[in-house]
Design a protein around this motif. Structure first.
Motif, PDB file in Angstrom:
ATOM      1  N   ALA A  79       0.726  -1.222  -0.047  1.00  0.00           N
ATOM      2  CA  ALA A  79      -0.070   0.045  -0.103  1.00  0.00           C
ATOM      3  C   ALA A  79       0.740   1.018  -0.087  1.00  0.00           C
ATOM      4  CB  ALA A  79      -0.966  -0.052   1.302  1.00  0.00           C
ATOM      5  N   VAL A  80       0.635   2.047  -0.888  1.00  0.00           N
ATOM      6  CA  VAL A  80       1.490   3.409  -1.116  1.00  0.00           C
ATOM      7  C   VAL A  80       0.375   4.357  -0.673  1.00  0.00           C
ATOM      8  CG1 VAL A  80       2.580   5.093  -2.753  1.00  0.00           C
ATOM      9  CG2 VAL A  80       2.805   2.720  -3.060  1.00  0.00           C
ATOM     10  N   PRO A  81       0.556   5.094   0.288  1.00  0.00           N
ATOM     11  CA  PRO A  81      -0.300   6.336   0.592  1.00  0.00           C
ATOM     12  C   PRO A  81      -0.611   7.357  -0.453  1.00  0.00           C
ATOM     13  CG  PRO A  81       1.216   5.908   2.370  1.00  0.00           C
ATOM     14  CD  PRO A  81       1.787   5.337   1.231  1.00  0.00           C
ATOM     15  N   VAL A  82      -1.819   7.574  -0.609  1.00  0.00           N
ATOM     16  CA  VAL A  82      -2.245   8.679  -1.430  1.00  0.00           C
ATOM     17  C   VAL A  82      -2.316   9.971  -0.722  1.00  0.00           C
ATOM     18  CG1 VAL A  82      -3.904   9.484  -3.302  1.00  0.00           C
ATOM     19  CG2 VAL A  82      -3.225   6.983  -3.299  1.00  0.00           C
ATOM     20  N   THR A  83      -3.042   9.788   0.424  1.00  0.00           N
ATOM     21  CA  THR A  83      -3.361  10.837   1.417  1.00  0.00           C
ATOM     22  C   THR A  83      -2.730  10.387   2.599  1.00  0.00           C
ATOM     23  OG1 THR A  83      -5.278   9.789   2.224  1.00  0.00           O
ATOM     24  CG2 THR A  83      -5.620  11.424   0.364  1.00  0.00           C
TER      25      THR A  83
END
Length: 106
Positions: A79-83
């Motif tokens: 998971a790559v944080p977008v926010t």
């Protein structure tokens, strides 16, 4: 840079562009539960309490199916944080592994 908060430990780290949650934690001196780091085992699974993540590579339904995604589960190793995100790892321990990490133990 999105901020990653890990509950129930209230650990906060910044994630770089295109950096996964696990990699951001590792860079800041924390070790969270994981095994394969490829999204293939589900050992890192946690609940996304707030925010949005994206997966730069597909995640197998056998590891994280649609029902789990709808329930707010994610794979921090992919998971790559977008926010800014808040992730609950439950009873899974975080360990400080670098001298730069806070001096307390969980």
């Amino acid at each position: 840079m999105p901020e990653v908060t890990v509950l129930p430990h209230d650990v906060r780290v910044d994630a770089r562009t295109d950096e996964t949650v696990v990699d951001a934690l590792r860079r800041a001196g924390w070790r969270s539960p994981y095994r394969c780091r490829r999204g293939g085992c589900g050992a890192c699974k946690g609940r996304l309490v707030e925010g949005r993540v994206r997966y730069s590579l597909p995640v197998a339904d056998s590891v994280l199916d649609d029902a789990e995604r709808a329930a707010g589960l994610c794979l921090p190793c992919r998971a790559v944080p977008v926010t800014d995100v808040v992730l609950d790892l439950g009873a899974a321990p975080l360990r400080a592994v670098l001298a730069t990490a806070p001096p307390w133990r969980l």
